[in-house]
Design an enzyme around this catalytic site. Structure first.
Site, short mmCIF file in Angstrom:
data_model
loop_
_atom_site.label_atom_id
_atom_site.label_comp_id
_atom_site.label_asym_id
_atom_site.label_seq_id
_atom_site.Cartn_x
_atom_site.Cartn_y
_atom_site.Cartn_z
N PRO A 149 -1.20 -23.98 -51.49
CG PRO A 149 -0.22 -23.98 -53.61
CD PRO A 149 -1.51 -23.68 -52.89
CG ASN A 150 4.51 -24.66 -50.99
OD1 ASN A 150 4.85 -25.80 -50.69
ND2 ASN A 150 4.48 -24.23 -52.23
NE ARG A 200 7.31 -20.80 -49.55
CZ ARG A 200 6.35 -20.30 -50.31
NH1 ARG A 200 5.12 -20.18 -49.84
NH2 ARG A 200 6.60 -19.93 -51.54
CE1 TYR A 232 4.87 -15.84 -48.72
CE2 TYR A 232 6.97 -16.98 -48.68
CZ TYR A 232 5.90 -16.49 -49.39
OH TYR A 232 5.84 -16.64 -50.75
CG ASN A 274 -2.40 -16.83 -49.02
OD1 ASN A 274 -1.98 -17.03 -50.15
ND2 ASN A 274 -1.64 -16.43 -48.03
CB ALA A 276 2.26 -21.04 -56.27
CD GLU A 329 -5.88 -12.21 -55.63
OE1 GLU A 329 -4.69 -12.24 -55.94
OE2 GLU A 329 -6.77 -11.78 -56.41
CG HIS A 344 -1.49 -12.40 -52.39
ND1 HIS A 344 -1.33 -13.67 -52.89
CD2 HIS A 344 -2.39 -11.78 -53.19
CE1 HIS A 344 -2.11 -13.81 -53.95
NE2 HIS A 344 -2.76 -12.69 -54.14
NE ARG A 358 7.78 -12.59 -52.81
CZ ARG A 358 7.32 -13.79 -52.48
NH1 ARG A 358 6.09 -13.95 -52.06
NH2 ARG A 358 8.11 -14.86 -52.56
#
Length: 151
Positions: free
Chosen positions: A10-11, A18, A23, A79, A82, A103, A105, A112
């Site tokens: 998502p996103n 964003r 990012y 990725n 969330a 995985e 990111h 964060r």
């Protein structure tokens, strides 16, 4: 030729607009080009996908698992956005299929918010990569290619 699935949650369709301070300014299309170039360097095919829907991501992990079992897939770079921090369903899909998964990111999630420090995917991932910006996608493909036995 084996395939690499690069799945985005998502996103990630908002990359480039964003939170560029977190990012970066690269778009998802830019990321796809990086992944395509990395796969080409290693003689791998690319399936690049994005969804904001958890069930769609689960279905793609199941598909990847079937292709992995058939010897057609090198693995998955994922990725999950969330969903990394919330989805037991994605954990179970990876564990249930046995697919080789990295995985990924873009940001350093450990620097964060506290809720980003826990991952449901890490226990079932072969490796975890974070904090390299979008360049991490190519690094993850390089790592996955190194895991694939020679043909």
């Amino acid at each position: 030729m084996k395939t690499v699935y690069v799945l985005n949650g998502p996103n990630l369709n908002l990359l480039g607009t964003r939170e560029p301070a977190v990012y970066g300014s690269a778009t998802l299309a830019d990321v796809e080009r990086l992944c395509s170039e990395a796969c080409t360097r290693h003689g791998l095919a690319l399936e690049f996908r994005q969804s904001n829907h958890e069930g769609q991501l689960v279905d793609w992990i199941h598909e990847a698992g079937r292709r992995h079992a058939a010897g057609e897939l090198a693995g998955v770079v994922f990725n999950a956005g969330a969903y990394t921090h919330t989805s037991i369903a994605l954990h179970d899909a990876v564990k249930g299929t046995g697919v080789t998964l990295i995985e990924l990111h873009i940001s350093n999630v450990h620097a964060r918010e506290a809720f980003r420090h826990h991952s449901y995917l890490s226990p079932v991932a072969r490796a975890v990569l974070c904090g390299f910006g979008v360049a991490g996608y190519a690094l993850a493909i390089d790592g996955l290619a190194a895991m694939v036995p020679p043909a």
